[in-house]
Write a protein that holds these residues in place. Structure first.
Motif, PDB file in Angstrom:
ATOM      1  N   PHE A 282       1.056  -1.145  -0.010  1.00  0.00           N
ATOM      2  CA  PHE A 282       0.055   0.034   0.070  1.00  0.00           C
ATOM      3  C   PHE A 282       0.986   1.290  -0.837  1.00  0.00           C
ATOM      4  CE2 PHE A 282      -2.298   3.434   2.360  1.00  0.00           C
ATOM      5  CZ  PHE A 282      -3.911   3.517   1.084  1.00  0.00           C
ATOM      6  N   ARG A 283       1.805   1.479   0.903  1.00  0.00           N
ATOM      7  CA  ARG A 283       2.850   2.140   0.936  1.00  0.00           C
ATOM      8  C   ARG A 283       3.530   2.807  -0.127  1.00  0.00           C
ATOM      9  NH1 ARG A 283       5.448   0.700   5.018  1.00  0.00           N
ATOM     10  NH2 ARG A 283       7.071  -0.333   3.597  1.00  0.00           N
ATOM     11  N   ALA A 284       4.063   1.444  -1.332  1.00  0.00           N
ATOM     12  CA  ALA A 284       4.794   1.399  -2.420  1.00  0.00           C
ATOM     13  C   ALA A 284       3.989   2.208  -3.599  1.00  0.00           C
ATOM     14  CB  ALA A 284       5.080   0.299  -2.257  1.00  0.00           C
ATOM     15  N   SER A 465      11.704   8.658  -9.426  1.00  0.00           N
ATOM     16  CA  SER A 465      10.697   8.082  -8.384  1.00  0.00           C
ATOM     17  C   SER A 465      10.611   6.313  -8.260  1.00  0.00           C
ATOM     18  CB  SER A 465       9.368   8.902  -8.615  1.00  0.00           C
ATOM     19  OG  SER A 465       8.804   7.894 -10.309  1.00  0.00           O
ATOM     20  N   THR A 466      11.423   5.450  -9.192  1.00  0.00           N
ATOM     21  CA  THR A 466      11.637   4.431  -9.253  1.00  0.00           C
ATOM     22  C   THR A 466      11.953   4.083  -8.133  1.00  0.00           C
ATOM     23  OG1 THR A 466      13.672   4.501 -10.085  1.00  0.00           O
ATOM     24  CG2 THR A 466      11.891   3.812 -11.861  1.00  0.00           C
ATOM     25  N   LEU A 467      12.870   4.856  -7.260  1.00  0.00           N
ATOM     26  CA  LEU A 467      12.644   4.488  -5.560  1.00  0.00           C
ATOM     27  C   LEU A 467      12.605   4.542  -4.986  1.00  0.00           C
ATOM     28  CD1 LEU A 467      15.913   7.503  -5.587  1.00  0.00           C
ATOM     29  CD2 LEU A 467      16.502   5.335  -6.025  1.00  0.00           C
ATOM     30  N   SER A 471      11.249  -0.983  -2.243  1.00  0.00           N
ATOM     31  CA  SER A 471      11.014  -1.593  -1.651  1.00  0.00           C
ATOM     32  C   SER A 471      10.088  -2.768  -1.364  1.00  0.00           C
ATOM     33  CB  SER A 471      10.335   0.397  -0.633  1.00  0.00           C
ATOM     34  OG  SER A 471       9.473   0.288  -1.297  1.00  0.00           O
ATOM     35  N   LEU A 472       9.527  -2.985  -2.625  1.00  0.00           N
ATOM     36  CA  LEU A 472       8.778  -3.911  -2.914  1.00  0.00           C
ATOM     37  C   LEU A 472       9.840  -5.151  -3.618  1.00  0.00           C
ATOM     38  CD1 LEU A 472       6.202  -2.286  -5.876  1.00  0.00           C
ATOM     39  CD2 LEU A 472       5.300  -2.923  -3.819  1.00  0.00           C
TER      40      LEU A 472
END
Length: 490
Positions: A282-284, A465-467, A471-472
Motif C-alpha cells: 500500500f505504501r509503495a 521515483s523508481t526509488l 522497496s517492493l
C-alpha cells in the motif's frame, strides 16, 4: 430489478461477495463505474478551452475564471476523504447515486448560471459529487470482485480516466466553436440520468453494520489543509498574491496537515487510516503514485503548449496528436496482465517508470520539422506505458489490504491521486515558467526549446521515483494477479 444489499458481517470473505452478485450485475458494474470515472475526469479539463468564451459571456476577465476552475478541484480535495466513511455508513449504492445526482444537479445549475459567483458555487456542488464517485466506485469494485480479477477490472475502468483529460480540451473547443459554452455542462445531464438508472439496477449496496463515528476534528484539519494547499498550487506563479502571502498560506496548510498527522496517529478511528501506510505494498503504491504523477501529471499541460504555441498546430490538430495516447492505453489492456504475470509488480513498476521518464525525454526531440509519424509514435508508446503504470499502481493498493479496510484504502488512494494531479500541473507550470521567458510566447523557436527543458526535468523527476518502488519484493501483488491466484468460481 434492483440488486440485493450486502452487509459487511454477512460476507466476511471477498470471494463470497463476488459469488453472491448476479452475473448481469457483475458484467454491467465495470461499465457503470467507468462512465462515472469518465464524467469526473472529463470535467477537470473540458472547461479550460472555453475559459475565454465563458468569461466574455459573464462579463469578467479570463483571469477571474481561475476561481471557477479551482473551485471544482478544491471540492474534490475536501470531500474525497469522507467518501469511504459515508459508503460504510449509508451504503455504496446510496452514496454513489447521491454522488451522480449531485454532479448532475451541479452541471445543470452551472449551465444555467449567468453570474460568476453563482457559477463558482455550482462548481463546488459538482466537485462534491465528483469527489465521491471515484473512491466509492473503486470500493464497490474491490468488494464485488475477487482480488484475482481486480487487475482485469481496474485496467478496464482506468481507461476513461486516461482518455477523458486528453479529450477534454478538444471537446471543449468543439463545443464552444460549434455550439454554446453552456452545452459543456448540459452534456452531463443525460449521462447522469442514465447513470442513476444503472445504479438502481446494477450497483450492489455494500455497507457495514457497525460504523465508527465520523472524525470531525480530522475532517476540519485535513479538509482545511488540503483545500488551502490546493488553492496555493492553483495560484502559485501568478500575481494575484505576493510571494509572502503565498508562503504564509503554504506554511498554514503544512501546519494543518501536520496537526492532522499527529491527531490521526493518536485516534482509534481517524478520518484517514494512516496505519495502512505500514503495509509495504500500500505504501509503495500510494507514495509511488504521488511521486510518479509529479513528473507526468503536467504532460497534458505541456504537450498542447508545445504543439500549438511552439509548432503552430491548431487546437483540433493538437488534440489529434494526443489521441494516440488514448488508443495505446486501450491497446495495453490486452498485454497488461501477461506483463505483470511475467515479471511481477516490482519489475513492471521499476522498468515502466524508467521507460516513461525516457519517453518524456523523447518528446524533446520534437521540433518544427519533426514528421508527424514520429510524434504519433512517441505519443503511442507514452500512452501505453502510462496505462500500464496507472493500472499497476491502482491495483497494488489493494493487494494486502483487508476487505474491512478497503473503504479507507480507497479514500486515501483517491485523495493522494487528486493531490498528485495538482502537484503535477504545478510542477509543469513552474518548470515551464522557469525555462520559457515571456518573450518566448511570440517566438516559436524559443518556446520549443523552453518546453524541451521542462520535459527533461519532468522526465528526470519521473525516473527518480523508481526509488519508491525499489522497496517492493518480488512476490508482492500476487493476490491481484489472476495468473497466480485461482478464480473464486473454480
Amino acid at each position: 430489478m434492483s440488486t440485493p444489499e450486502y452487509r459487511g458481517n454477512r460476507y466476511p470473505g471477498e470471494s463470497l461477495n463476488a459469488q453472491a452478485i448476479e452475473g448481469a450485475t457483475k458484467g454491467m458494474l465495470p461499465w457503470l463505474v467507468a462512465v462515472a470515472f469518465f464524467m469526473e475526469s472529463l470535467d477537470t479539463t473540458i472547461l479550460n478551452t472555453a475559459v475565454p468564451a465563458v468569461a466574455e459571456a459573464l462579463h469578467v476577465t479570463p483571469l477571474a475564471m481561475k476561481a471557477v476552475l479551482a473551485s471544482y478541484t478544491l471540492a474534490l480535495a475536501v470531500f474525497i476523504p469522507i467518501s469511504g466513511w459515508m459508503a460504510d455508513k449509508f451504503g455504496t449504492r446510496r452514496v454513489f447515486a447521491s454522488a451522480i445526482g449531485l454532479f448532475t444537479l451541479g452541471s445543470l445549475l452551472c449551465g444555467l448560471c449567468s453570474n460568476i459567483h453563482l457559477l463558482v458555487a455550482c462548481r463546488v456542488v459538482q466537485g462534491m459529487g465528483g469527489a465521491m464517485m471515484v473512491p466509492v466506485g473503486r470500493l464497490t469494485l474491490v468488494r464485488s470482485f475477487a482480488k484475482a480479477d481486480l487487475l482485469r477490472i481496474m485496467s478496464f475502468v482506468s481507461i476513461p480516466a486516461l482518455v477523458a483529460p486528453m479529450l477534454g480540451p478538444v471537446a471543449g473547443g468543439l463545443i464552444v466553436g460549434y455550439a454554446h459554452w453552456r452545452v459543456i455542462f448540459f452534456l452531463n445531464i443525460p449521462i447522469g440520468i442514465l447513470g442513476l438508472v444503472m445504479v438502481y439496477l446494477h450497483l450492489p449496496d455494500f455497507r457495514e453494520d457497525q460504523v465508527h463515528p465520523l472524525d470531525f476534528v480530522g475532517l476540519v484539519l485535513f479538509g482545511s489543509g488540503i483545500a488551502l494547499l490546493s488553492y496555493v498550487l492553483e495560484v502559485f506563479g501568478e500575481h494575484e498574491l505576493s510571494s509572502r502571502e503565498v508562503t504564509g498560506l503554504l506554511v498554514i496548510a503544512v501546519a494543518l496537515l501536520a496537526a492532522y498527522w499527529v491527531h490521526a496517529r493518536r485516534l482509534a478511528f481517524p478520518l484517514l487510516n494512516l496505519r495502512l501506510f505500514d503495509i509495504r505494498t500500500f505504501r509503495a503504491a500510494v507514495n509511488g503514485g504521488l511521486f510518479t504523477r509529479l513528473g507526468i501529471g503536467g504532460v497534458p499541460f505541456l504537450l498542447p503548449l508545445l504543439y500549438q504555441t511552439g509548432l503552430g498546430f491548431t487546437p483540433i490538430q493538437s488534440g489529434m496528436l494526443i489521441m494516440p495516447q488514448a488508443i495505446a492505453a486501450m491497446a495495453m489492456k490486452a498485454a497488461l496482465r501477461k506483463l505483470i504475470a511475467a515479471i511481477g509488480y516490482k519489475g513492471v513498476l521499476i522498468s515502466n517508470t524508467l521507460a516513461i521518464g525516457l519517453l518524456l525525454v523523447a518528446f524533446t526531440t520534437i521540433g518544427l520539422h519533426t514528421p508527424v509519424w514520429q510524434i504519433v509514435a512517441i505519443a503511442f508508446c507514452y500512452g501505453g506505458c502510462t496505462s500500464l503504470q496507472y493500472t499497476s499502481m491502482n491495483t497494488l493498493v489493494y493487494a494486502d489490504v483487508s476487505e474491512h479496510d478497503a473503504s479507507a484504502a480507497s479514500s486515501i488512494a483517491s485523495t493522494m491521486q487528486q493531490l498528485a494531479i495538482s502537484f503535477g500541473v504545478a510542477a509543469a507550470g513552474l518548470t515551464t515558467a522557469f525555462f520559457v521567458p515571456g518573450v518566448a510566447y511570440t517566438n516559436p523557436g524559443l518556446m520549443v526549446t523552453g518546453i524541451h527543458k521542462a520535459l527533461m526535468c519532468l522526465g528526470a523527476m519521473t525516473m527518480v521515483s523508481t526509488l519508491v518502488f525499489a522497496s517492493l519484493r518480488r512476490g508482492d501483488g500476487e493476490s491481484v494477479n489472476e495468473h497466480k491466484v485461482v478464480h473464486a468460481e473454480s
